[in-house]
Design a protein around this motif. Structure first.
Motif, PDB file in Angstrom:
ATOM      1  N   ARG A   9       0.986  -1.130  -0.116  1.00 41.77           N
ATOM      2  CA  ARG A   9      -0.352  -0.093   0.184  1.00 41.77           C
ATOM      3  C   ARG A   9       0.934   0.904  -0.012  1.00 41.77           C
ATOM      4  N   LEU A  10       2.018   1.319   0.911  1.00 40.53           N
ATOM      5  CA  LEU A  10       2.595   2.497   1.086  1.00 40.53           C
ATOM      6  C   LEU A  10       3.775   2.680  -0.334  1.00 40.53           C
ATOM      7  N   LEU A  11       4.003   1.602  -0.750  1.00 36.82           N
ATOM      8  CA  LEU A  11       4.785   1.425  -1.988  1.00 36.82           C
ATOM      9  C   LEU A  11       4.183   2.057  -3.135  1.00 36.82           C
ATOM     10  N   LEU A 146      -6.064  -2.093  -4.152  1.00 33.51           N
ATOM     11  CA  LEU A 146      -5.175  -3.348  -4.015  1.00 33.51           C
ATOM     12  C   LEU A 146      -5.696  -4.093  -2.668  1.00 33.51           C
ATOM     13  N   GLU A 147      -5.367  -5.343  -2.633  1.00 31.76           N
ATOM     14  CA  GLU A 147      -5.853  -5.975  -1.479  1.00 31.76           C
ATOM     15  C   GLU A 147      -4.511  -6.665  -0.854  1.00 31.76           C
ATOM     16  N   ILE A 152      -8.809  -4.189   1.644  1.00 27.98           N
ATOM     17  CA  ILE A 152      -8.694  -3.630   0.272  1.00 27.98           C
ATOM     18  C   ILE A 152      -8.837  -2.246   0.405  1.00 27.98           C
ATOM     19  N   TYR A 153      -7.783  -1.662  -0.433  1.00 23.52           N
ATOM     20  CA  TYR A 153      -7.300  -0.133  -0.172  1.00 23.52           C
ATOM     21  C   TYR A 153      -7.534   0.469  -1.607  1.00 23.52           C
ATOM     22  N   GLU A 154      -7.999   1.812  -1.482  1.00 29.91           N
ATOM     23  CA  GLU A 154      -8.014   2.625  -2.561  1.00 29.91           C
ATOM     24  C   GLU A 154      -7.274   3.765  -2.602  1.00 29.91           C
ATOM     25  N   ILE A 155      -6.431   4.219  -3.602  1.00 29.46           N
ATOM     26  CA  ILE A 155      -5.537   5.141  -3.726  1.00 29.46           C
ATOM     27  C   ILE A 155      -5.727   6.102  -4.631  1.00 29.46           C
TER      28      ILE A 155
END
Length: 250
Positions: A9-11, A146-147, A152-155
């Motif tokens: 996620r941070l990447l 991404l999961e 699940i995260y949205e950017i």
């Protein structure tokens, strides 16, 4: 040289930061992202902002242990208050609710004219963030989903508006309110993770529908059922569209 391992996620957030830009990471926690940006020569200077004492001290220890005090400024303050005029071009805010992120942006409106890009990752309420950006003349230029770790995260990546409106919201299939929820760029990608997200939401709605059958308040039950049935129908239509690219039901 020291190395920092970021979560996926941070990447992904780091990969959306243009090389050479000065960055403020709001809610920086242990300052992992600022450390990574400096060590990998993505940014020449980063502000790590934290409002709470514990994470603020953790961020300071992290930066001191890496000897990056001259390139990472750890500051304690609320939201964009930690930024001085013309200090940075990019702001990242990750791991908060959409309501809080929108509040931070609203309270820091006098600071954002100087900025070139936002990279935002709301844990929930992502529609509130898209709505705020659209209503305050910021265009979406990229969206990622991404999961990671069963979540699940949205950017969202946004830049200052160039025209009269954000062109990504032009759609014959979806209303703007629907695109605030779905993500106007994400729906075009139709990824498996996006489909999974909305299938999970459908499961939640169907579970609640089953539970309220036991409600004794018939009037409240009827209103709630009507709302949930509408949401259930909408979610089924969304999933169908994403899976088969068919027009949304009328």
């Amino acid at each position: 040289m020291e190395s920092i391992q970021l979560s996926e996620r941070l990447l992904m957030i780091a990969q959306n930061i243009p090389v050479g830009k000065r960055v403020a990471d709001i809610g920086s926690d242990h300052a992992l992202l600022p450390s990574y940006l400096i060590l990998n020569e993505i940014s020449p200077f980063v502000i790590a902002g934290e409002v709470n004492e514990g994470p603020y001290q953790a961020a300071k220890r992290q930066i001191e242990s890496l000897g990056l005090e001259d390139k990472v400024s750890v500051r304690k303050g609320n939201g964009l208050q930690v930024i001085e005029p013309n200090e940075v071009q990019v702001v990242t805010i990750a791991g908060m609710g959409g309501s809080l992120i929108s509040q931070i942006l609203e309270q820091g409106k006098e600071k954002i004219d100087q900025l070139e890009r936002f990279i935002l990752q709301p844990n929930v309420g992502v529609d509130q963030v898209r709505r705020w950006l659209d209503q305050h003349n910021w265009d979406l230029i990229a969206e990622e989903i991404l999961e990671e770790g069963e979540k699940i995260y949205e950017i969202i990546v946004a830049e200052k508006r160039r025209g009269m409106e954000d062109p990504v919201y032009r759609s014959e299939k979806w209303s703007k309110d629907e695109l605030y929820r779905l993500g106007p760029i994400l729906v075009k990608k139709q990824s498996e993770v996006l489909i999974k997200k909305w299938m999970i939401e459908l499961t939640k709605v169907e579970y609640i529908l089953e539970q309220i059958k036991n409600s004794k308040n018939e009037q409240e039950k009827s209103i709630k059922e009507m709302q949930l049935n509408h949401e259930q129908k909408w979610l089924k239509g969304v999933i169908q569209c994403l899976q088969k690219d068919k027009p949304l039901f009328s």
